[in-house]
Design an enzyme around this catalytic site. Sequence first.
Site, mmCIF file in Angstrom:
data_model
loop_
_atom_site.group_PDB
_atom_site.id
_atom_site.type_symbol
_atom_site.label_atom_id
_atom_site.label_comp_id
_atom_site.label_asym_id
_atom_site.label_seq_id
_atom_site.Cartn_x
_atom_site.Cartn_y
_atom_site.Cartn_z
ATOM 1 N N ARG A 235 49.204 6.055 63.010
ATOM 2 C CA ARG A 235 49.407 4.854 64.193
ATOM 3 C C ARG A 235 50.529 4.141 64.740
ATOM 4 O O ARG A 235 51.130 4.571 65.555
ATOM 5 C CB ARG A 235 48.125 3.730 63.991
ATOM 6 N N ARG B 102 40.125 -11.498 62.909
ATOM 7 C CA ARG B 102 40.399 -11.666 64.120
ATOM 8 C C ARG B 102 39.797 -11.890 65.719
ATOM 9 O O ARG B 102 39.873 -10.948 66.351
ATOM 10 C CB ARG B 102 41.551 -10.000 64.573
ATOM 11 N N ASP C 156 53.245 -8.021 58.027
ATOM 12 C CA ASP C 156 53.136 -7.120 58.573
ATOM 13 C C ASP C 156 53.862 -6.213 57.210
ATOM 14 O O ASP C 156 54.144 -4.441 57.444
ATOM 15 C CB ASP C 156 54.112 -6.461 59.724
ATOM 16 N N CYS D 22 38.010 -6.122 62.680
ATOM 17 C CA CYS D 22 38.592 -4.781 61.783
ATOM 18 C C CYS D 22 39.172 -5.136 60.915
ATOM 19 O O CYS D 22 38.811 -5.860 60.059
ATOM 20 C CB CYS D 22 39.748 -4.492 62.613
ATOM 21 N N LYS E 143 56.590 -0.390 67.657
ATOM 22 C CA LYS E 143 55.207 0.010 68.195
ATOM 23 C C LYS E 143 54.787 -1.705 68.974
ATOM 24 O O LYS E 143 54.238 -1.669 69.615
ATOM 25 C CB LYS E 143 54.232 -0.036 66.993
ATOM 26 N N ASN E 144 55.435 -2.866 68.120
ATOM 27 C CA ASN E 144 54.483 -4.084 68.848
ATOM 28 C C ASN E 144 54.859 -4.603 69.782
ATOM 29 O O ASN E 144 54.536 -5.897 69.911
ATOM 30 C CB ASN E 144 54.234 -4.966 67.741
HETATM 31 N N1 EPU Z 1 43.584 -15.731 65.602
HETATM 32 C C1 EPU Z 1 43.131 -17.027 66.445
HETATM 33 N N2 EPU Z 1 42.324 -16.911 67.251
HETATM 34 C C2 EPU Z 1 43.233 -15.984 68.267
HETATM 35 C C3 EPU Z 1 43.860 -15.145 68.843
HETATM 36 C C4 EPU Z 1 44.345 -15.440 66.737
HETATM 37 O O1 EPU Z 1 42.107 -17.327 65.348
HETATM 38 O O2 EPU Z 1 42.107 -15.995 69.791
HETATM 39 C C5 EPU Z 1 44.318 -15.721 64.854
HETATM 40 C C6 EPU Z 1 44.449 -14.584 63.907
HETATM 41 O O3 EPU Z 1 43.208 -13.825 63.310
HETATM 42 C C7 EPU Z 1 45.791 -14.378 62.912
HETATM 43 C C8 EPU Z 1 46.295 -15.451 63.741
HETATM 44 O O4 EPU Z 1 45.580 -15.387 64.644
HETATM 45 O O5 EPU Z 1 44.728 -15.233 62.277
HETATM 46 C C9 EPU Z 1 47.734 -14.847 64.091
HETATM 47 O O6 EPU Z 1 47.349 -13.866 64.530
HETATM 48 P P1 EPU Z 1 48.300 -12.941 66.550
HETATM 49 O O7 EPU Z 1 47.245 -13.511 66.885
HETATM 50 O O8 EPU Z 1 49.277 -13.481 65.631
HETATM 51 O O9 EPU Z 1 47.985 -11.479 65.574
HETATM 52 P P2 EPU Z 1 47.788 -10.022 66.765
HETATM 53 O O10 EPU Z 1 48.429 -10.941 67.824
HETATM 54 O O11 EPU Z 1 46.831 -9.799 66.865
HETATM 55 C C10 EPU Z 1 50.209 -8.854 66.566
HETATM 56 C C11 EPU Z 1 50.358 -7.667 65.768
HETATM 57 C C12 EPU Z 1 49.872 -7.609 64.623
HETATM 58 C C13 EPU Z 1 50.276 -8.752 63.047
HETATM 59 C C14 EPU Z 1 50.292 -10.336 64.072
HETATM 60 C C15 EPU Z 1 51.145 -11.356 63.369
HETATM 61 C C16 EPU Z 1 50.659 -6.306 67.743
HETATM 62 C C17 EPU Z 1 50.395 -4.704 68.393
HETATM 63 N N3 EPU Z 1 50.008 -6.644 66.581
HETATM 64 O O12 EPU Z 1 48.611 -9.058 66.423
HETATM 65 O O13 EPU Z 1 50.711 -5.883 63.963
HETATM 66 O O14 EPU Z 1 49.867 -8.832 61.943
HETATM 67 O O15 EPU Z 1 50.722 -10.126 65.247
HETATM 68 O O16 EPU Z 1 52.281 -11.408 63.499
HETATM 69 O O17 EPU Z 1 51.152 -7.073 67.624
HETATM 70 C C18 EPU Z 1 50.295 -4.348 63.176
HETATM 71 O O18 EPU Z 1 50.930 -4.096 63.350
HETATM 72 O O19 EPU Z 1 49.894 -3.665 62.182
HETATM 73 C C19 EPU Z 1 49.667 -5.573 63.295
HETATM 74 C C20 EPU Z 1 48.527 -5.325 62.764
#
Ligand code: EPU
Length: 429
Positions: free
Chosen positions: A408, A131, A316, A126, A22-23
């Site tokens: 999802r 996030r 995850d 969320c 998915k990701n």
């Molecule tokens: N963060 C910030 N500022 C930003 C972006 C992120 O502070 O601008 C923080 C977040 O709040 C969090 C950390 O950085 O504390 C890491 O977040 P990240 O940006 O890596 O998460 P994401 O890209 O939103 C993806 C996956 C998530 C997975 C995370 C961490 C997808 C679609 N989503 O989210 O997957 O948990 O990376 O590996 O790729 C899931 O599949 O259930 C899921 C939540």
Amino acid sequence: MDRIRIKGGRRLHGSIPISGAKNATLPLMIASLLTEETLVLDNVPRLADVGQLQRILGNHGVDVMVGGKRPGETPYDGQTLHISAARIVDTTAPYDLVSKMRASFWVIAPLVARMGQARVSMPGGCAIGTRPVDLLIMALARLGADIEIDGGYVIARAKNGLKGGEINFPKVTVGGTHTAIMAASLARGTTVIENAAREPEVKDVADCLNQMGAKISGAGTSRVIVEGVSRLSGARHRVLPDRIETGTYAMAVAMAGGDVLLENARPDLLQAGLDVLAEAGAEISATNAGIRVARNGAGIAPVEVVTAPFPGFPTDLQAQLMALMTCAKGTSHITETIFENRFMHVQELVRLGAHIQLNGECATIEGVGKLTGAPVMATDLRASVSLVIAALAAEGETMVNRVYHLDRGFERLEDKLSACGAAIERIAG
Ligand code: EPU
């Protein structure tokens, strides 16, 4: 609303086909916005999030054609998407669409890179925490985008195109890294991304972009270098297997006992998770066909785990591991360092008889002799599936409500588990 009923106590035997990730699929679909030509993606999982992103891309004028079945294919084979963003008709991603799925915010990068402007709703909070998107915005600003925030929307403008720059992420972010790589691919000059996310999905997307004509090196390491090109072309790419789905079924087998082959799974995508499972007492072996997971006779040993960005133990899989540890012979500690509020499963696991105490970001799980079935529900994908894992070992019947969270991110979950002997069924609601 559909529900899932599970009668616990059955061991799992057989094989489970692992779907495309998915990701990786979501950012790959978003990358289609970078080119006028068609991007063909194979091994795409049939998930609600994929359908939702199709609708979001449709709003920008993207055509998504789902390939038909080919002779000899099983219902478990991934689908093929032909995605064409020949003409982008709208560079706004509205609140009602973005708020349903956070990753859709990432469209901001290809839109501003190709069209010189994008107006994308802030995703908001969320179920797993606040996030924010500040680091994604920082990355675009470093590439020369003018950023304005107005009425809950981020407006990014780069009239004369983006230009390469240095992006140093203060925190590892998967979405930030995807955004930076996509935007830099069409920027003028070279971009250096420091402290980039090393997740396999980042590498998978970069591999696809390189096939489309991008010049990205170092993806999969913490330093990624992107030499911008003036245009990208179409390509055909096969989505890598889902390491979180793999880890989830591996935990399910460790919980219920039995012996299952996770077909197409790749151990290199999940070494930290497999090491923890081995420590917990599961037998893990890599075969040409995938990963075999077994637990026969031996009990579940407690573990100490801290979630971390790849190659660490993935956030995850945190909820699923906690479900497994509820039945360990001893006390486990699991620390969640990525998201500040990813513990919604705790109270539901407690309803099944688990002994868990939360202290800030650390959960102490005292293993119990048995769990007992109960009605439960959860408000995010991974928390929901942790309840399914717990239910597989619970005495009696567990009803998991709000199954749309599972849909999802898990394709045909109840079919895959029942084919291995679990007493699990979906009840249409
Ligand atoms: N963060 C910030 N500022 C930003 C972006 C992120 O502070 O601008 C923080 C977040 O709040 C969090 C950390 O950085 O504390 C890491 O977040 P990240 O940006 O890596 O998460 P994401 O890209 O939103 C993806 C996956 C998530 C997975 C995370 C961490 C997808 C679609 N989503 O989210 O997957 O948990 O990376 O590996 O790729 C899931 O599949 O259930 C899921 C939540």
